[in-house]
Design an enzyme around this catalytic site. Structure first.
Site, PDB file in Angstrom:
ATOM      1  N   CYS A 139     -76.011  23.465 -15.771  1.00 31.11           N
ATOM      2  CA  CYS A 139     -77.462  23.143 -16.399  1.00 31.11           C
ATOM      3  C   CYS A 139     -78.029  24.766 -15.952  1.00 31.11           C
ATOM      4  O   CYS A 139     -77.508  25.500 -15.154  1.00 31.11           O
ATOM      5  CB  CYS A 139     -77.994  22.572 -14.967  1.00 31.11           C
ATOM      6  SG  CYS A 139     -79.639  22.080 -14.908  1.00 31.11           S
ATOM      7  N   LEU A 140     -79.004  24.973 -16.704  1.00 25.53           N
ATOM      8  CA  LEU A 140     -79.621  26.703 -16.387  1.00 25.53           C
ATOM      9  C   LEU A 140     -79.938  26.413 -15.381  1.00 25.53           C
ATOM     10  O   LEU A 140     -80.601  27.717 -14.481  1.00 25.53           O
ATOM     11  CB  LEU A 140     -81.151  26.915 -17.161  1.00 25.53           C
ATOM     12  CG  LEU A 140     -79.878  26.627 -19.190  1.00 25.53           C
ATOM     13  CD1 LEU A 140     -81.531  26.859 -20.231  1.00 25.53           C
ATOM     14  CD2 LEU A 140     -79.140  27.669 -19.356  1.00 25.53           C
ATOM     15  N   HIS A 174     -83.689  15.092 -15.038  1.00 24.27           N
ATOM     16  CA  HIS A 174     -84.600  16.411 -15.253  1.00 24.27           C
ATOM     17  C   HIS A 174     -85.874  15.964 -15.052  1.00 24.27           C
ATOM     18  O   HIS A 174     -86.292  15.758 -13.767  1.00 24.27           O
ATOM     19  CB  HIS A 174     -84.726  17.201 -15.723  1.00 24.27           C
ATOM     20  CG  HIS A 174     -83.346  18.150 -15.815  1.00 24.27           C
ATOM     21  ND1 HIS A 174     -83.054  19.377 -14.662  1.00 24.27           N
ATOM     22  CD2 HIS A 174     -82.642  19.298 -17.004  1.00 24.27           C
ATOM     23  CE1 HIS A 174     -82.291  20.246 -14.757  1.00 24.27           C
ATOM     24  NE2 HIS A 174     -81.971  20.118 -15.928  1.00 24.27           N
ATOM     25  N   HIS A 200     -78.343  14.426 -19.188  1.00 23.09           N
ATOM     26  CA  HIS A 200     -78.701  15.257 -18.553  1.00 23.09           C
ATOM     27  C   HIS A 200     -80.721  15.765 -18.283  1.00 23.09           C
ATOM     28  O   HIS A 200     -80.922  15.381 -17.657  1.00 23.09           O
ATOM     29  CB  HIS A 200     -77.938  16.554 -19.258  1.00 23.09           C
ATOM     30  CG  HIS A 200     -77.666  17.817 -17.717  1.00 23.09           C
ATOM     31  ND1 HIS A 200     -76.887  18.155 -17.267  1.00 23.09           N
ATOM     32  CD2 HIS A 200     -79.358  18.523 -18.234  1.00 23.09           C
ATOM     33  CE1 HIS A 200     -77.603  19.118 -16.691  1.00 23.09           C
ATOM     34  NE2 HIS A 200     -78.797  19.727 -16.896  1.00 23.09           N
ATOM     35  N   GLU A 201     -80.708  15.872 -19.782  1.00 24.42           N
ATOM     36  CA  GLU A 201     -82.120  16.484 -19.612  1.00 24.42           C
ATOM     37  C   GLU A 201     -83.570  14.957 -19.154  1.00 24.42           C
ATOM     38  O   GLU A 201     -83.977  15.343 -18.476  1.00 24.42           O
ATOM     39  CB  GLU A 201     -82.867  16.457 -21.243  1.00 24.42           C
ATOM     40  CG  GLU A 201     -81.585  17.315 -21.358  1.00 24.42           C
ATOM     41  CD  GLU A 201     -81.584  18.805 -21.130  1.00 24.42           C
ATOM     42  OE1 GLU A 201     -82.774  19.801 -19.978  1.00 24.42           O
ATOM     43  OE2 GLU A 201     -80.853  19.241 -21.189  1.00 24.42           O
ATOM     44  N   GLY A 246     -80.123  22.361 -24.237  1.00 23.32           N
ATOM     45  CA  GLY A 246     -80.925  21.556 -23.418  1.00 23.32           C
ATOM     46  C   GLY A 246     -81.748  22.322 -22.418  1.00 23.32           C
ATOM     47  O   GLY A 246     -81.226  22.922 -21.522  1.00 23.32           O
ATOM     48  N   GLN A 292     -87.981  22.858 -15.896  1.00 26.51           N
ATOM     49  CA  GLN A 292     -87.668  23.399 -15.622  1.00 26.51           C
ATOM     50  C   GLN A 292     -88.193  25.341 -16.465  1.00 26.51           C
ATOM     51  O   GLN A 292     -87.791  26.238 -15.833  1.00 26.51           O
ATOM     52  CB  GLN A 292     -85.754  23.871 -16.662  1.00 26.51           C
ATOM     53  CG  GLN A 292     -84.881  22.245 -16.280  1.00 26.51           C
ATOM     54  CD  GLN A 292     -83.381  23.177 -16.834  1.00 26.51           C
ATOM     55  OE1 GLN A 292     -83.505  22.015 -17.747  1.00 26.51           O
ATOM     56  NE2 GLN A 292     -82.844  23.551 -16.560  1.00 26.51           N
TER      57      GLN A 292
HETATM   58 NI    NI Z   1     -80.316  20.689 -17.000  1.00 21.88          NI
END
Ligand code: NI
Length: 169
Positions: free
Chosen positions: A92-93, A138, A134-135, A45, A50
């Site tokens: 998380c990236l 963000h 999660h997204e 995701g 991001q």
């Molecule tokens: Ni994330």
């Protein structure tokens, strides 16, 4: 085009994003860039902030490119129903190398717009429900860190501060 993933510490990650207003070619190009950047980073995701774009747009593929039908685009998403609970490890990236157990609903129904501006609702469970939560976090400037205990959160923040000093972050 593959964009670098913005890492924790950049204020864009902690700023609520603005709604998508135009479902035009520019938005479709952004969606394509987001999928490319997500797959390059081996994520399931990615939210627009991001890659430094503060709009309410996220792409998700919990099969990580294995099933083209699993590709999801959600603009201005909202969770409209949740049920149950799951507690799993989450990463998380934007926080590479760090993970933590985050409680999330086991089932989540979202309402969102696709890249053409068509509204849809989708029920999810397990990993996909986790990804939705999660997204959408963000897009509200919230990271999984915010769901950890203060102790765990401070430990991760300290480690990142050290890594910043040595140029590893
Ligand atoms: Ni994330």
């Amino acid at each position: 085009m593959i964009h670098p993933i913005v890492k924790y510490g950049d204020p864009v990650l902690e700023t609520p994003a603005r709604p998508v207003e135009k479902f035009d070619d520019e938005l479709k190009a952004l969606v394509a860039d987001m999928f490319e950047s997500m797959y390059a980073a081996q994520g399931v995701g990615l939210a627009a902030p991001q890659i430094g774009v503060s709009v309410r747009l996220t792409v998700i593929d919990v099969t990580n490119g294995k099933n083209p039908e699993a590709k999801l685009v959600l603009a201005n998403p909202e969770i409209i129903h949740i049920d149950g609970e799951q507690r799993e490890d989450e990463g998380c990236l934007s926080l590479p190398g760090f993970r933590g157990v985050v409680p999330r609903p086991l089932y989540a129904t979202v309402r969102a717009f696709d890249a053409d501006g068509k509204v849809f609702e989708m029920r999810s469970e397990g990993l996909l429900a986790r990804a939705f939560c999660h997204e959408i976090d963000h897009l509200n400037g919230v990271l999984f860190l915010n769901h950890l205990s203060m102790l765990k959160r401070d430990m991760i923040r300290r480690k990142i501060r050290k890594m910043k000093k040595t140029g590893e972050w």
